[in-house]
Design an enzyme around this catalytic site. Sequence first.
Site, short mmCIF file in Angstrom:
data_model
loop_
_atom_site.label_atom_id
_atom_site.label_comp_id
_atom_site.label_asym_id
_atom_site.label_seq_id
_atom_site.Cartn_x
_atom_site.Cartn_y
_atom_site.Cartn_z
N CYS A 2 0.85 -1.19 0.00
CA CYS A 2 0.00 0.00 0.00
C CYS A 2 0.88 1.24 0.00
CB CYS A 2 -0.86 -0.03 1.25
SG CYS A 2 -1.69 -1.62 1.47
N ARG A 28 1.05 2.33 -5.91
CA ARG A 28 1.42 1.28 -4.96
C ARG A 28 0.22 0.41 -4.61
NH1 ARG A 28 6.24 2.26 -2.52
NH2 ARG A 28 5.66 0.84 -0.84
N TRP A 74 -3.66 -1.92 -1.30
CA TRP A 74 -3.61 -3.10 -2.19
C TRP A 74 -3.93 -4.26 -1.26
CZ3 TRP A 74 -1.44 -7.92 -2.90
CH2 TRP A 74 -1.54 -8.46 -4.18
N ASN A 98 1.36 -0.33 5.98
CA ASN A 98 1.80 -0.96 4.73
C ASN A 98 2.65 -2.16 5.11
OD1 ASN A 98 2.64 -1.72 2.20
ND2 ASN A 98 4.38 -0.31 2.21
N GLY A 99 2.27 -3.34 4.65
CA GLY A 99 3.02 -4.55 4.98
C GLY A 99 2.08 -5.68 5.36
N GLU A 466 9.19 -11.13 -21.81
CA GLU A 466 8.85 -9.77 -21.37
C GLU A 466 7.72 -9.18 -22.21
OE1 GLU A 466 8.78 -6.17 -19.26
OE2 GLU A 466 9.19 -8.27 -18.82
N LYS A 470 4.21 -7.89 -20.57
CA LYS A 470 3.75 -6.50 -20.76
C LYS A 470 2.31 -6.50 -21.26
CE LYS A 470 5.68 -4.64 -18.85
NZ LYS A 470 6.83 -4.95 -18.08
N GLU A 473 -0.21 -7.93 -18.47
CA GLU A 473 -0.46 -7.18 -17.23
C GLU A 473 -1.24 -5.89 -17.46
OE1 GLU A 473 4.17 -5.76 -16.82
OE2 GLU A 473 2.91 -5.66 -15.05
N HIS A 489 5.49 -29.46 -28.74
CA HIS A 489 5.39 -30.50 -27.71
C HIS A 489 4.12 -30.35 -26.88
CE1 HIS A 489 9.39 -31.86 -28.74
NE2 HIS A 489 9.78 -30.61 -28.72
N LYS A 588 3.03 -1.16 -8.06
CA LYS A 588 4.36 -0.89 -8.62
C LYS A 588 5.47 -1.61 -7.87
CE LYS A 588 7.25 1.07 -11.43
NZ LYS A 588 7.32 0.55 -12.78
C1 AGP Z 1 6.46 -5.36 -14.32
O1 AGP Z 1 5.89 -4.54 -15.23
C2 AGP Z 1 5.79 -5.54 -13.09
N1 AGP Z 1 5.47 -4.33 -12.52
C3 AGP Z 1 6.46 -6.48 -12.12
O2 AGP Z 1 6.60 -7.71 -12.74
C4 AGP Z 1 7.84 -6.04 -11.62
O3 AGP Z 1 8.79 -6.19 -12.62
C5 AGP Z 1 8.22 -6.91 -10.43
O4 AGP Z 1 7.25 -6.73 -9.43
C6 AGP Z 1 9.60 -6.56 -9.90
O5 AGP Z 1 9.60 -5.26 -9.41
P1 AGP Z 1 11.00 -4.56 -9.07
O6 AGP Z 1 11.78 -4.43 -10.34
O7 AGP Z 1 10.61 -3.23 -8.48
O8 AGP Z 1 11.69 -5.43 -8.06
#
Ligand code: AGP
Length: 593
Positions: A2, A28, A74, A98-99, A466, A470, A473, A489, A588
């Site tokens: 959060c 966040r 979150w 947060n946590g 990747e 992208k 997500e 396979h 994030k």
């Molecule tokens: C990627 O677009 C995501 N936000 C997520 O997979 C991210 O790469 C992952 O949570 C790692 O975050 P970081 O690079 O801040 O450790």
Amino acid sequence: MCGILGYVGSNNKGVKSVLNGLQHLEYRGYDSAGIAYIEDSKLNIIKETGRISSLVEAVGENHDSNLAIGHTRWATHGIVNKDNAHPHRVGRVTLVHNGIIENYMELKKELQTLGYKFNSKTDSEVACALLDYLLGKTGNINEAVSLFEKKVQGAYALGIIIDGDDNLYAIKKNSPLIIGLGKGENFIASDVPAIVDYTNKYIILEDGDFAKIQSDKVSVYDSKNNIVNRKTRLFEGDALSISKCGYDHFMQKEIYEEPEVIKNTSSAEIPDLSKYNRICIVACGSAMHAGLVGKSLIEKYGNIPVDVEIASEFRYKKLFLDDKTLVIAISQSGETADTLEAVKIAKRYGSDTLGIINVKESSIARETDNVVYTNAGSEIAVATTKAYSAQVEILSKIAYTLAKNEKDSSKLKEIKTYLEDLKSLPIIMQEILDNEEEYKKIAQTIYNQKDIFFIGRGIDYALAMEGSLKLKEISYLHSEAYAAGELKHGTISLVEENTPVIGIVSDKAIADKTISNLKEVDSRGANVIYITTDDIDTNGDFYKTKLVLPQTNPLLQPLVNIIPLQLIAYYVAKYNKCDIDKPRNLAKSVTVE
Ligand code: AGP
């Protein structure tokens, strides 16, 4: 993961600053939000589900408050509703958290036997009740906090208001928390961007720290209750770095910043790596994908074995680490809990640790023995783009540095113009960006499809991973990345008429292998999108769309090839009217396990 924020001051800006700061922290977590503020000596608590904007509406304008705390959530414990939203209030204590409190059920039972009742399903309300109980028992906040830290297991950054007390309090353990130092006002926040509109001076709390914050004074106590002095730091970025600058989305802006980012990161210094005979990369999500690209480059040109470990797996598996193994932790935020713990574990094995990190002074940056910063600037969009590319740039530099010490000069020959090519790379990247119309067209052919596949071999497979993440997500469409040779396979059974298959073919040595895999799916009616480089550019009838990218130094080619994948994902999400910068269920930085 959060976002929390707090204000204590003498300028009556409590409510405005907290709501404004929460908007900067919304990346966040953004399923619900709340604020608690003292106005006319009365405590007001307002909580809303949904975005900060609905909270701002509910709170309204013109509040005079000199003490306030706020939260954007979150959900980890308890569904998204007002009861589970923060702030939580029990007895005299009101707090935001947060946590994750790992032993909250145990504590809850204890507190229920003491007569405490709970309105929410959250671990945070249990923390609130415990603090109220310990405050009642000790009559002293410092003692109450010391007992609290002894009883509570897990991660917590807490912002606290106590009835009848004009101070703002904060506690930090395994979850990021800073104190912003203003004029006649002070702040607490999960991250610096939340306070840059008011000050660029801040201190970082360490694990176990407890802070008593007044409008003109900050007192920090360590876990032994000794008063300590934490270093004051200056935030380099500015408010502009966290605005969209005219782009529709932060993600679009951040993709367009990549040429500049590559230029800014090109001066990064790579430490001496000659003593290591093995590298182990630990990371999560896109950072792990950058690690996979790094593995391919470092093994091929640096001639040293590289393992890439998903940090959450690394934490609980049998490890083979020693002082000849360098553990590289990659992270944009520098706060990802699993990656942070992986670093701590690697150090316990006696391995040196190197961080490739974007956020300065973040927890992982401070935990690793050495750190190389990616100078990508603030990355606001939840889906990483420019930071991923900067991570790949650093890894390419590591490969080049190791290759220079290699006896086998044949490999070095292939990459010897690396430094010049790195200088001209931003120009090539700008050309790719200017080709946006082509990527829009590709997105238009796939945005309404339910399954989208990405395939490649070797380093192209790492890029496919990747590209697929992208797209998934931010557009919520099902997508998978496959090693091209693996498709037949099993997974090829999912390919039917018009199923999009994006094939990445940039390694000349194995291009024909991947092309034959593309022909296999083409013959089953797939919509093949063939992305290749001008040194390979094969004509043929196995694709519906072809994208030819300029060939550059093999160590830098991934930085060219990733841009169309990022922009195709961006436009697919745009055509599906998705909330691109804040995709559902994401955040994030993942500061919980
Ligand atoms: C990627 O677009 C995501 N936000 C997520 O997979 C991210 O790469 C992952 O949570 C790692 O975050 P970081 O690079 O801040 O450790």
